[in-house]
Design an enzyme around this catalytic site. Sequence first.
Site, PDB file in Angstrom:
ATOM      1  N   MET A   1      47.258  72.352  76.351  1.00 45.85           N
ATOM      2  CA  MET A   1      47.643  73.300  77.405  1.00 45.85           C
ATOM      3  C   MET A   1      47.690  72.493  78.697  1.00 45.85           C
ATOM      4  O   MET A   1      46.841  72.617  79.569  1.00 45.85           O
ATOM      5  CB  MET A   1      46.616  74.437  77.477  1.00 45.85           C
ATOM      6  CG  MET A   1      46.772  75.434  76.331  1.00 45.85           C
ATOM      7  SD  MET A   1      45.295  76.426  76.062  1.00 45.85           S
ATOM      8  CE  MET A   1      44.394  75.315  74.973  1.00 45.85           C
TER       9      MET A   1
ATOM     10  N   SER B   1      37.596  76.898  66.896  1.00 45.83           N
ATOM     11  CA  SER B   1      37.953  76.269  68.170  1.00 45.83           C
ATOM     12  C   SER B   1      36.724  75.606  68.791  1.00 45.83           C
ATOM     13  O   SER B   1      35.765  76.260  69.169  1.00 45.83           O
ATOM     14  CB  SER B   1      38.538  77.305  69.134  1.00 45.83           C
ATOM     15  OG  SER B   1      38.603  76.725  70.408  1.00 45.83           O
TER      16      SER B   1
ATOM     17  N   HIS C   1      45.522  71.266  70.555  1.00 49.73           N
ATOM     18  CA  HIS C   1      46.357  72.239  71.276  1.00 49.73           C
ATOM     19  C   HIS C   1      46.397  71.837  72.752  1.00 49.73           C
ATOM     20  O   HIS C   1      45.418  71.996  73.469  1.00 49.73           O
ATOM     21  CB  HIS C   1      45.728  73.633  71.076  1.00 49.73           C
ATOM     22  CG  HIS C   1      46.379  74.739  71.845  1.00 49.73           C
ATOM     23  ND1 HIS C   1      45.797  75.987  71.978  1.00 49.73           N
ATOM     24  CD2 HIS C   1      47.561  74.804  72.519  1.00 49.73           C
ATOM     25  CE1 HIS C   1      46.589  76.761  72.709  1.00 49.73           C
ATOM     26  NE2 HIS C   1      47.656  76.075  73.050  1.00 49.73           N
TER      27      HIS C   1
ATOM     28  N   MET D   1      50.377  82.363  70.550  1.00 48.11           N
ATOM     29  CA  MET D   1      49.190  82.766  71.311  1.00 48.11           C
ATOM     30  C   MET D   1      49.031  84.279  71.210  1.00 48.11           C
ATOM     31  O   MET D   1      49.970  85.035  71.463  1.00 48.11           O
ATOM     32  CB  MET D   1      49.317  82.366  72.790  1.00 48.11           C
ATOM     33  CG  MET D   1      49.286  80.882  73.079  1.00 48.11           C
ATOM     34  SD  MET D   1      47.871  79.964  72.415  1.00 48.11           S
ATOM     35  CE  MET D   1      46.465  80.801  73.161  1.00 48.11           C
TER      36      MET D   1
ATOM     37  N   ASP E   1      41.078  72.471  72.100  1.00 45.11           N
ATOM     38  CA  ASP E   1      41.828  73.019  73.227  1.00 45.11           C
ATOM     39  C   ASP E   1      41.738  72.128  74.458  1.00 45.11           C
ATOM     40  O   ASP E   1      40.714  72.088  75.128  1.00 45.11           O
ATOM     41  CB  ASP E   1      41.275  74.403  73.584  1.00 45.11           C
ATOM     42  CG  ASP E   1      41.614  75.439  72.531  1.00 45.11           C
ATOM     43  OD1 ASP E   1      42.818  75.621  72.253  1.00 45.11           O
ATOM     44  OD2 ASP E   1      40.687  76.059  71.979  1.00 45.11           O
TER      45      ASP E   1
ATOM     46  N   ASP F   1      46.305  82.172  67.655  1.00 47.61           N
ATOM     47  CA  ASP F   1      45.173  81.679  68.456  1.00 47.61           C
ATOM     48  C   ASP F   1      44.803  82.671  69.552  1.00 47.61           C
ATOM     49  O   ASP F   1      45.616  82.976  70.418  1.00 47.61           O
ATOM     50  CB  ASP F   1      45.604  80.333  69.079  1.00 47.61           C
ATOM     51  CG  ASP F   1      44.506  79.647  69.867  1.00 47.61           C
ATOM     52  OD1 ASP F   1      43.348  80.107  69.845  1.00 47.61           O
ATOM     53  OD2 ASP F   1      44.821  78.623  70.506  1.00 47.61           O
TER      54      ASP F   1
ATOM     55  N   MET G   1      42.845  71.449  78.191  1.00 47.39           N
ATOM     56  CA  MET G   1      43.371  72.179  79.362  1.00 47.39           C
ATOM     57  C   MET G   1      43.237  71.316  80.606  1.00 47.39           C
ATOM     58  O   MET G   1      42.221  70.641  80.782  1.00 47.39           O
ATOM     59  CB  MET G   1      42.589  73.475  79.575  1.00 47.39           C
ATOM     60  CG  MET G   1      42.518  74.367  78.350  1.00 47.39           C
ATOM     61  SD  MET G   1      41.746  75.936  78.740  1.00 47.39           S
ATOM     62  CE  MET G   1      41.475  76.591  77.070  1.00 47.39           C
TER      63      MET G   1
ATOM     64  N   HIS H   1      40.167  73.013  65.657  1.00 46.56           N
ATOM     65  CA  HIS H   1      41.146  73.255  66.724  1.00 46.56           C
ATOM     66  C   HIS H   1      40.544  72.779  68.051  1.00 46.56           C
ATOM     67  O   HIS H   1      39.440  73.176  68.416  1.00 46.56           O
ATOM     68  CB  HIS H   1      41.437  74.760  66.756  1.00 46.56           C
ATOM     69  CG  HIS H   1      42.467  75.189  67.734  1.00 46.56           C
ATOM     70  ND1 HIS H   1      43.818  75.121  67.466  1.00 46.56           N
ATOM     71  CD2 HIS H   1      42.361  75.691  68.984  1.00 46.56           C
ATOM     72  CE1 HIS H   1      44.490  75.574  68.513  1.00 46.56           C
ATOM     73  NE2 HIS H   1      43.629  75.922  69.463  1.00 46.56           N
TER      74      HIS H   1
HETATM   75  C1  DX5 Z   1      42.608  79.866  74.462  1.00 49.82           C
HETATM   76  C2  DX5 Z   1      42.410  78.830  73.376  1.00 49.82           C
HETATM   77  C3  DX5 Z   1      41.792  79.343  72.129  1.00 49.82           C
HETATM   78  C4  DX5 Z   1      40.399  79.882  72.284  1.00 49.82           C
HETATM   79  C5  DX5 Z   1      40.110  80.811  71.149  1.00 49.82           C
HETATM   80  O1  DX5 Z   1      43.370  79.331  75.475  1.00 49.82           O
HETATM   81  O2  DX5 Z   1      43.655  78.271  73.040  1.00 49.82           O
HETATM   82  O3  DX5 Z   1      41.852  78.367  71.097  1.00 49.82           O
HETATM   83  O4  DX5 Z   1      39.430  78.878  72.316  1.00 49.82           O
HETATM   84  O5  DX5 Z   1      38.864  81.393  71.336  1.00 49.82           O
HETATM   85  P1  DX5 Z   1      38.508  82.848  70.784  1.00 49.82           P
HETATM   86  O6  DX5 Z   1      38.595  82.777  69.293  1.00 49.82           O
HETATM   87  O7  DX5 Z   1      37.116  83.047  71.276  1.00 49.82           O
HETATM   88  O8  DX5 Z   1      39.497  83.807  71.381  1.00 49.82           O
HETATM   89 ZN    ZN Z   2      43.895  76.963  71.241  1.00 50.17          ZN
END
Ligand code: DX5
Ligand code: ZN
Length: 216
Positions: free
Chosen positions: A66, A6, A64, A135, A33, A173, A35, A31
């Site tokens: 969010m 990630s 991903h 998740m 993220d 994830d 947000m 990956h």
């Molecule tokens: C959380 C993200 C994850 C996160 C995972 O909302 O979607 O992808 O970055 O990080 P770790 O592996 O540190 O839990």
């Molecule tokens: Zn993620």
Amino acid sequence: MKIAPSFLSCDFSRLGEELIRMDKAHADLIHLDVMDGHFVPNITFGAPVIKWARPYTQLPFDVHLMISEPHRYIKDFAQAGADIITFHTECDSDIDSTIGLISSYGIKPGLVIKPNTPASAVFPYLDKLYMVLIMTVEPGFGGQSFMADMLPKVKEIKDYAKSIGKDILIEADGGINEETIAQCANAGIDICVSGTGVFKAENAEKAIAQLKALCK
Ligand code: DX5
Ligand code: ZN
């Protein structure tokens, strides 16, 4: 098992080098993220950052989202170079048309479920999906603890997929590291996201090799 580091846990002042480092460490996907500070209580980055990151690796970009209204931004993420786009069943966009929009750009669509959302939430859309992302933490932040009680969702989704003759990939994830990855493998997960576990490891190549070895 495929490993998707990630990007959230990378050193953003050296974004390009960090991607090259993951490439050399034999990551399978990256990956990313996204947000929006509304769907989740954190803000990260959007399509422009993904576009800047794109030239540094050939690895597939697993984006991903969010965000509350993913359908409004699919075009931007498509043009930024996403290969897979996943969005949440809990978002405010129409799910069917958002899946259709992602596919219309030749991008692989996936749906994500938060911990409190049952596996059955993805069943009506499964035939049109490439992947389901389960998740294993509340979305929003890296570095949280793995929720093992999410794992039965894998079998529920795979069983349903089988009943309709559909091949589906399952990604997990959140909180996946050397202590938790074997459980993911046993549950039938195909792709594990790992942020802290890979980016913050002293040697990313060894960390990825070790994670994969623990799945055998
Ligand atoms: C959380 C993200 C994850 C996160 C995972 O909302 O979607 O992808 O970055 O990080 P770790 O592996 O540190 O839990
Ligand atoms: Zn993620």
